[in-house]
Design a protein around this motif. Structure first.
Motif, PDB file in Angstrom:
ATOM      1  N   MET A   1       0.826  -1.202   0.000  1.00  0.00           N
ATOM      2  CA  MET A   1       0.000   0.000   0.000  1.00  0.00           C
ATOM      3  C   MET A   1       0.862   1.254   0.000  1.00  0.00           C
ATOM      4  O   MET A   1       0.551   2.250  -0.653  1.00  0.00           O
ATOM      5  N   ASN A  87      -8.651  -3.181  -2.493  1.00  0.00           N
ATOM      6  CA  ASN A  87      -9.035  -4.579  -2.357  1.00  0.00           C
ATOM      7  C   ASN A  87      -8.029  -5.506  -3.046  1.00  0.00           C
ATOM      8  O   ASN A  87      -7.678  -6.573  -2.523  1.00  0.00           O
ATOM      9  N   LYS A  90      -4.918  -5.655  -0.805  1.00  0.00           N
ATOM     10  CA  LYS A  90      -5.148  -6.440   0.408  1.00  0.00           C
ATOM     11  C   LYS A  90      -5.211  -7.938   0.116  1.00  0.00           C
ATOM     12  O   LYS A  90      -4.709  -8.760   0.889  1.00  0.00           O
ATOM     13  N   LYS A  91      -5.836  -8.287  -1.009  1.00  0.00           N
ATOM     14  CA  LYS A  91      -5.983  -9.694  -1.363  1.00  0.00           C
ATOM     15  C   LYS A  91      -4.806 -10.216  -2.180  1.00  0.00           C
ATOM     16  O   LYS A  91      -4.827 -11.363  -2.647  1.00  0.00           O
ATOM     17  N   LYS A  92      -3.797  -9.365  -2.347  1.00  0.00           N
ATOM     18  CA  LYS A  92      -2.551  -9.733  -3.038  1.00  0.00           C
ATOM     19  C   LYS A  92      -2.815 -10.294  -4.431  1.00  0.00           C
ATOM     20  O   LYS A  92      -2.325 -11.360  -4.805  1.00  0.00           O
TER      21      LYS A  92
END
Length: 206
Positions: A1, A87, A90-92
């Motif tokens: 991020m 998103n 975060k969910k790679k």
């Protein structure tokens, strides 16, 4: 991020610094030749891509209403893209997808800043160089600003052969559209999604 935020800030800074410089150093439609095939040409776009207005598509609504609707839609669109980006991080998801979304988000946000704020923080550029934060107010209200464009690449100009359907004999300029750094970022993002689609959206092996 953190890396994504840094890249977004860099793209936004390049975009906004270039726009503010043009707005405070050029009159509207003033140009400066860099090379024979590249000019800095200051224009303002109060519509969508290529200067198309929403009121051109929906003639039953006025220009002001169309402008407000367009800016509002852009705000909701950037919120959606931002949510998708966060998103994906975060969910790679794939780095290709994240990289593309960073460019699209940065470019869209850069142009939204113009639409939302430039009418308030600048006066108009007709026959004069605009002032940043003018004492007597800007050229319009918030949400009614125009997007600043300045990159112009007239690589070739001439009359097209007569045998070409519809356009034969017409004077033609390649590449005619005038755009900005934010538009370049958006184009890069969509280009990544288009040409590296398999990497951006890898299929899961069951």
């Amino acid at each position: 991020m953190k890396k994504a935020s840094i890249l977004i800030i860099i793209i936004l800074l390049i975009d906004q610094i270039s726009k503010i410089y043009i707005k405070t150093h050029f009159q509207l439609h003033e140009s400066e030749t860099v090379f024979s095939w590249f000019k800095i040409y200051f224009v303002e776009n109060d519509g969508m891509a290529w200067g198309t207005k929403l009121s051109d598509i929906l003639p039953f609504i006025g220009d002001r209403t169309a402008k407000l609707c367009l800016t509002t839609f852009r705000i909701f669109a950037i919120l959606g893209i931002g949510y998708w980006l966060v998103n994906a991080i975060k969910k790679k998801h794939s780095k290709t997808l994240i990289f593309a979304l960073i460019f699209i988000f940065s470019g869209a946000l850069g142009n939204i800043i113009d639409s939302v704020f430039y009418g308030v923080i600048f006066n108009d550029s007709f026959g004069q160089v605009a002032t940043f934060l003018p004492i007597d107010g800007g050229y319009d209200k918030a949400l009614f600003g125009n997007v600043v464009d300045m990159l112009y690449f007239p690589m070739w100009q001439g009359n097209l052969p007569e045998w070409i359907p519809y356009l034969g004999g017409e004077n033609f300029i390649f590449f005619e559209p005038v755009f900005n750094i934010a538009d370049v970022a958006i184009a890069i993002g969509f280009g990544i999604l288009l040409f590296f689609n398999n990497k951006a959206f890898p299929k899961k092996i069951l």
